[in-house]
Design a protein around this motif. Structure first.
Motif: not given
Length: 190
Positions: A119-128
Motif C-alpha cells: 500500500h505504501l509503495l502504491s501510494y508513493g508511486a501515485a504521488r510520484a
C-alpha cells in the motif's frame, strides 16, 4: 575486510496506468507528507528502515547535506503511520527530465509483514506520478523509477513487480562487506 557481490536492479513505470495499486491494509494506517524538511526526522527514518538491511550511504552525512537534499524542489517524504507510530516511508526525488525517482522506500522492521509495504509503495508511486501538481511550473511526470538490490528485504523485488514496475537494468558489483549497523548499536541482535 571481505567483499560481497551485490546485484542492483533498476525498475520503472512509464505511464500512470502502469501502476497496479495494492489494497489498503486493515486498521488505522495513514500516509502523510512531511512538508517541513527535517534532517533529524529523515535521518531517523533512514536509519530505522535501513539499519538491518545495510543502508549506509547516508549515515555519515552532515546536517547540511541532509538539508540540501530535502530542500530540493520536488523532494518529498511520505510517511506511513500505524496508529500514530511511524511505520515506514517513501522518499521521492524529482529529476530534470520528467523522471521521479523513488529514492528510498521501506518499513521499520517491526511493521514488516503486515501488508503495509504494498500500500505504501502504491501510494508513493501515485504521488510520484502527480508530483507536478504540487509544483507550479513543473512539467508532468513521464517516468517513475526505483532501484533495489540483493541487500534489500526479501520481498522488495516482488513488491515492485506487483505494483507494475518493469526491470530495465541489472548490475552486479563487489562491495566491501559492512556490519549491519541497525538504528542503534546492537539493535539487529534484538
Amino acid at each position: 575486510m571481505s567483499n560481497v557481490s551485490v546485484t542492483t536492479w533498476s525498475l520503472e513505470q512509464t505511464a500512470p496506468s502502469d501502476l497496479l495499486p495494492a489494497s489498503a491494509p486493515d486498521g488505522d494506517l495513514r500516509i502523510v507528507r512531511a512538508e517541513i524538511p527535517s534532517p533529524e526526522f529523515s535521518r531517523f527514518l533512514y536509519a530505522s528502515v535501513g539499519g538491518d538491511i545495510r543502508w549506509t550511504d547516508r549515515l555519515a552525512w552532515t546536517y547540511a547535506q541532509w538539508q540540501e537534499v530535502l530542500a530540493q524542489p520536488g523532494a518529498e517524504t511520505w510517511v506511513a503511520y500505524d496508529r500514530g507510530t511511524p511505520a515506514g516511508y517513501v522518499e521521492l526525488g524529482a529529476q530534470d527530465d520528467g523522471a521521479v525517482e523513488i529514492v528510498y522506500f521501506g518499513l521499520i522492521p517491526a511493521f514488516r509483514g503486515r501488508r503495509i509495504g504494498g500500500h505504501l509503495l502504491s501510494y508513493g508511486a501515485a504521488r510520484a506520478w502527480d508530483l507536478a501538481e504540487r509544483y507550479p511550473g513543473r512539467d508532468g511526470t513521464k517516468r517513475v523509477w526505483v532501484h533495489t538490490c540483493s541487500k534489500d528485504g526479501e520481498h522488495a523485488m516482488d513488491n515492485y513487480l506487483r505494483r507494475g514496475f518493469r526491470l530495465f537494468d541489472t548490475r552486479v558489483e563487489e562491495e566491501a562487506e559492512v556490519a549491519t549497523p541497525g538504528p542503534w548499536p546492537g539493535a539487529h541482535t534484538l
